[in-house]
Design a protein around this motif. Structure first.
Motif, PDB file in Angstrom:
ATOM      1  N   SER A  26       0.847  -1.192   0.000  1.00 27.83           N
ATOM      2  CA  SER A  26       0.000   0.000   0.000  1.00 27.83           C
ATOM      3  C   SER A  26       0.879   1.238   0.000  1.00 27.83           C
ATOM      4  CB  SER A  26      -0.904   0.016   1.236  1.00 27.83           C
ATOM      5  OG  SER A  26      -1.652   1.210   1.300  1.00 27.83           O
ATOM      6  N   PRO A  27       0.475   2.303  -0.695  1.00 25.30           N
ATOM      7  CA  PRO A  27       1.277   3.538  -0.667  1.00 25.30           C
ATOM      8  C   PRO A  27       1.412   4.125   0.720  1.00 25.30           C
ATOM      9  CG  PRO A  27      -0.335   3.590  -2.456  1.00 25.30           C
ATOM     10  CD  PRO A  27      -0.691   2.418  -1.593  1.00 25.30           C
ATOM     11  N   ARG A  28       0.435   3.830   1.600  1.00 25.06           N
ATOM     12  CA  ARG A  28       0.443   4.371   2.961  1.00 25.06           C
ATOM     13  C   ARG A  28      -0.423   3.466   3.834  1.00 25.06           C
ATOM     14  NH1 ARG A  28      -2.707   6.631  -0.395  1.00 25.06           N
ATOM     15  NH2 ARG A  28      -1.031   7.955  -1.182  1.00 25.06           N
ATOM     16  N   PRO A  29      -0.210   3.450   5.145  1.00 26.13           N
ATOM     17  CA  PRO A  29      -1.057   2.614   5.995  1.00 26.13           C
ATOM     18  C   PRO A  29      -2.500   3.108   5.992  1.00 26.13           C
ATOM     19  CG  PRO A  29       0.381   3.997   7.326  1.00 26.13           C
ATOM     20  CD  PRO A  29       0.830   4.145   5.912  1.00 26.13           C
ATOM     21  N   SER A  30      -3.417   2.200   6.237  1.00 20.66           N
ATOM     22  CA  SER A  30      -4.823   2.553   6.261  1.00 20.66           C
ATOM     23  C   SER A  30      -5.103   3.534   7.390  1.00 20.66           C
ATOM     24  CB  SER A  30      -5.682   1.300   6.460  1.00 20.66           C
ATOM     25  OG  SER A  30      -5.494   0.790   7.779  1.00 20.66           O
ATOM     26  N   PRO A  31      -6.201   4.293   7.305  1.00 23.05           N
ATOM     27  CA  PRO A  31      -6.522   5.235   8.395  1.00 23.05           C
ATOM     28  C   PRO A  31      -6.640   4.555   9.753  1.00 23.05           C
ATOM     29  CG  PRO A  31      -7.835   5.740   6.448  1.00 23.05           C
ATOM     30  CD  PRO A  31      -7.120   4.452   6.150  1.00 23.05           C
ATOM     31  N   ALA A  32      -7.247   3.366   9.789  1.00 21.79           N
ATOM     32  CA  ALA A  32      -7.396   2.675  11.070  1.00 21.79           C
ATOM     33  C   ALA A  32      -6.047   2.256  11.636  1.00 21.79           C
ATOM     34  CB  ALA A  32      -8.306   1.459  10.904  1.00 21.79           C
ATOM     35  N   LEU A  33      -5.158   1.746  10.786  1.00 26.60           N
ATOM     36  CA  LEU A  33      -3.839   1.340  11.254  1.00 26.60           C
ATOM     37  C   LEU A  33      -3.010   2.561  11.659  1.00 26.60           C
ATOM     38  CD1 LEU A  33      -1.832  -0.899  11.765  1.00 26.60           C
ATOM     39  CD2 LEU A  33      -1.143  -0.785   9.354  1.00 26.60           C
ATOM     40  N   THR A  34      -3.129   3.637  10.908  1.00 29.42           N
ATOM     41  CA  THR A  34      -2.426   4.874  11.267  1.00 29.42           C
ATOM     42  C   THR A  34      -2.853   5.357  12.643  1.00 29.42           C
ATOM     43  OG1 THR A  34      -2.165   5.544   8.953  1.00 29.42           O
ATOM     44  CG2 THR A  34      -2.050   7.281  10.622  1.00 29.42           C
ATOM     45  N   ALA A  35      -4.153   5.322  12.906  1.00 28.61           N
ATOM     46  CA  ALA A  35      -4.654   5.777  14.204  1.00 28.61           C
ATOM     47  C   ALA A  35      -4.149   4.884  15.327  1.00 28.61           C
ATOM     48  CB  ALA A  35      -6.185   5.801  14.184  1.00 28.61           C
ATOM     49  N   LEU A  36      -4.127   3.572  15.100  1.00 28.08           N
ATOM     50  CA  LEU A  36      -3.648   2.649  16.131  1.00 28.08           C
ATOM     51  C   LEU A  36      -2.162   2.873  16.428  1.00 28.08           C
ATOM     52  CD1 LEU A  36      -4.350   0.219  17.943  1.00 28.08           C
ATOM     53  CD2 LEU A  36      -3.583  -1.259  16.078  1.00 28.08           C
ATOM     54  N   ILE A  37      -1.358   3.041  15.378  1.00 29.01           N
ATOM     55  CA  ILE A  37       0.073   3.296  15.564  1.00 29.01           C
ATOM     56  C   ILE A  37       0.283   4.607  16.318  1.00 29.01           C
ATOM     57  CG2 ILE A  37       2.232   3.818  14.362  1.00 29.01           C
ATOM     58  CD1 ILE A  37       1.214   1.941  12.103  1.00 29.01           C
ATOM     59  N   THR A  38      -0.456   5.639  15.936  1.00 25.50           N
ATOM     60  CA  THR A  38      -0.303   6.946  16.572  1.00 25.50           C
ATOM     61  C   THR A  38      -0.676   6.883  18.043  1.00 25.50           C
ATOM     62  OG1 THR A  38      -0.780   8.026  14.459  1.00 25.50           O
ATOM     63  CG2 THR A  38      -0.972   9.367  16.458  1.00 25.50           C
ATOM     64  N   ARG A  41       5.722  -3.839  20.262  1.00 18.52           N
ATOM     65  CA  ARG A  41       6.694  -4.499  19.378  1.00 18.52           C
ATOM     66  C   ARG A  41       6.408  -4.157  17.914  1.00 18.52           C
ATOM     67  NH1 ARG A  41       6.641 -10.872  17.773  1.00 18.52           N
ATOM     68  NH2 ARG A  41       7.952 -10.631  15.936  1.00 18.52           N
ATOM     69  N   TYR A  42       5.142  -4.169  17.534  1.00 21.64           N
ATOM     70  CA  TYR A  42       4.778  -3.864  16.155  1.00 21.64           C
ATOM     71  C   TYR A  42       5.204  -2.450  15.775  1.00 21.64           C
ATOM     72  CZ  TYR A  42       1.893  -3.112  12.016  1.00 21.64           C
ATOM     73  OH  TYR A  42       1.468  -2.812  10.748  1.00 21.64           O
ATOM     74  N   VAL A  43       4.949  -1.501  16.669  1.00 18.25           N
ATOM     75  CA  VAL A  43       5.300  -0.108  16.385  1.00 18.25           C
ATOM     76  C   VAL A  43       6.809   0.059  16.308  1.00 18.25           C
ATOM     77  CG1 VAL A  43       5.208   2.245  17.299  1.00 18.25           C
ATOM     78  CG2 VAL A  43       3.166   0.805  17.331  1.00 18.25           C
ATOM     79  N   ALA A  44       7.546  -0.597  17.218  1.00 26.12           N
ATOM     80  CA  ALA A  44       8.997  -0.460  17.232  1.00 26.12           C
ATOM     81  C   ALA A  44       9.639  -1.156  16.037  1.00 26.12           C
ATOM     82  CB  ALA A  44       9.565  -1.029  18.532  1.00 26.12           C
ATOM     83  N   ASP A  45       9.042  -2.255  15.582  1.00 26.84           N
ATOM     84  CA  ASP A  45       9.640  -3.006  14.486  1.00 26.84           C
ATOM     85  C   ASP A  45       9.456  -2.264  13.167  1.00 26.84           C
ATOM     86  OD1 ASP A  45      10.768  -4.906  12.894  1.00 26.84           O
ATOM     87  OD2 ASP A  45       9.184  -6.383  13.133  1.00 26.84           O
ATOM     88  N   ARG A  46       8.217  -2.162  12.690  1.00 25.33           N
ATOM     89  CA  ARG A  46       7.974  -1.470  11.417  1.00 25.33           C
ATOM     90  C   ARG A  46       6.813  -0.484  11.492  1.00 25.33           C
ATOM     91  NH1 ARG A  46       9.481  -5.564   7.718  1.00 25.33           N
ATOM     92  NH2 ARG A  46      11.481  -6.325   8.497  1.00 25.33           N
ATOM     93  N   GLY A  47       5.940  -0.629  12.488  1.00 25.59           N
ATOM     94  CA  GLY A  47       4.708   0.157  12.499  1.00 25.59           C
ATOM     95  C   GLY A  47       4.942   1.643  12.368  1.00 25.59           C
ATOM     96  N   ARG A  48       5.822   2.172  13.223  1.00 21.26           N
ATOM     97  CA  ARG A  48       6.064   3.610  13.161  1.00 21.26           C
ATOM     98  C   ARG A  48       6.694   4.000  11.832  1.00 21.26           C
ATOM     99  NH1 ARG A  48      10.246   7.212  16.776  1.00 21.26           N
ATOM    100  NH2 ARG A  48       9.792   9.177  15.741  1.00 21.26           N
ATOM    101  N   LEU A  49       7.544   3.127  11.298  1.00 18.70           N
ATOM    102  CA  LEU A  49       8.212   3.435  10.038  1.00 18.70           C
ATOM    103  C   LEU A  49       7.219   3.488   8.877  1.00 18.70           C
ATOM    104  CD1 LEU A  49      11.085   4.043   9.204  1.00 18.70           C
ATOM    105  CD2 LEU A  49      11.433   1.620   8.719  1.00 18.70           C
ATOM    106  N   LEU A  50       6.089   2.780   8.998  1.00 17.54           N
ATOM    107  CA  LEU A  50       5.079   2.828   7.943  1.00 17.54           C
ATOM    108  C   LEU A  50       4.510   4.230   7.749  1.00 17.54           C
ATOM    109  CD1 LEU A  50       3.047  -0.479   8.516  1.00 17.54           C
ATOM    110  CD2 LEU A  50       4.470   0.101   6.541  1.00 17.54           C
TER     111      LEU A  50
END
Length: 313
Positions: free
Chosen positions: A132-144, A223-232
């Protein structure tokens, strides 16, 4: 090292920047025709997550499956997509893969994409799944939200005032409940529960992921955010295009976290990309439809014309 039907597996340590990260090497017993395969999984996939693909293709394709370093470790420098791309090349070099195909799934796709852009002379094929060009709105909100939790603001640059009051997690029972809540939050976004009600493999894969995350020793969301989530959140799809390399983009027909339209948008940035939709599959298509997934991979890497096509030439 272990020997299975038709191939051997071994765990290796890849030296990189004065440290090491582990990887898994799969070596067929018989001579092989296809290029080796570098597998770059997503946030919750490690070098042992691809066992089904190994069993189906390990006798045909050499594979290297690295556990790339986390992008945002508790200590040490934060890594970028460029850093992870460099680490992926280090894994291929360590396995002595001069040329190879790159398979990137979910948050592994930005690394495979950059490999094709930066090392076109070494990449024979690119296969991207769940892109995906960018994470979905729901995933973005969860990461944030996760980045704003106590203990995370020092890594994100958010001031203490932005964090706000949060529940404390203390003993084992509270920690287990907290992990279960975090696992449910992730699985609810990463999988399609509605499709899972009617399609058993989707439901089973979601349950497997949920149980795995809830039983983890560490907070699965952190763990998800530290691994790749935030980088997405930082340009997973780079500028420019992929040219001159055979590329395939695949997506499950019921994927809601990286939708069919999302994957088409990534495919549109690749010259002459092949696009495929996997029936009865969601975001975890390598588990949900493992036979079809393996078939797509091996057919793309070792194309054989059908008799009708050959006769028409």
């Amino acid at each position: 090292m272990s020997t299975l039907a038709g191939f051997t597996t071994a765990d290796l340590n890849v030296p990189w920047r004065g440290a090491h990260f582990p990887c898994r090497l799969v070596t067929p017993h018989a001579p092989y025709r296809a290029a080796p395969l570098l597998i770059l999984g997503g946030g919750f996939q490690d070098r042992y997550s691809w066992g089904r693909l190994e069993r189906r293709l390990g006798h045909l394709h050499p594979m290297i499956i690295p556990d790339l370093p986390p992008a945002h470790p508790p200590v040490g420098p934060h890594l970028t997509w460029a850093d992870l791309t460099e680490a992926a090349i280090a894994a291929a070099d360590h396995a002595r893969f001069d040329v190879f195909a790159a398979l990137g799934g979910s948050s592994g796709y930005p690394i495979a994409y950059r490999l094709a852009q930066q090392h076109p002379g070494r990449i024979t094929h690119v296969l991207l799944f769940g892109a995906s060009p960018r994470p979905s709105p729901a995933l973005t909100a969860l990461i944030t939200r996760s980045m704003r939790r106590p203990g995370s603001h020092t890594r994100t640059g958010l001031p203490d005032a932005a964090v706000g009051p949060q529940p404390r997690v203390t003993g084992p029972r509270q920690r287990a409940g907290h992990h279960e809540d975090a696992a449910n939050s992730l699985v609810d976004i990463l999988t399609n529960a509605r499709a899972g009600r009617d399609i058993l493999p989707i439901r089973a894969a979601a349950r497997l992921l949920r149980n795995q995350l809830a039983a983890a020793a560490e907070d699965p969301l952190a763990r998800y955010v530290a691994d790749r989530g935030r980088l997405l959140l930082d340009a997973p799809l780079p500028d420019g295009r992929i040219t001159g390399i055979p590329c395939l983009v695949g997506v499950g027909e019921h994927d809601t976290v990286t939708t069919i339209d999302d994957n088409r948008a990534v495919a549109a940035t690749i010259d002459n990309a092949v696009f495929t939709i996997v029936a009865d599959a969601d975001h975890l298509l390598y588990l949900e439809q493992d036979a079809e997934f393996a078939g797509i991979v091996t057919r793309f890497l070792t194309p054989t014309p059908c008799p009708r096509t050959a006769a028409a030439q």
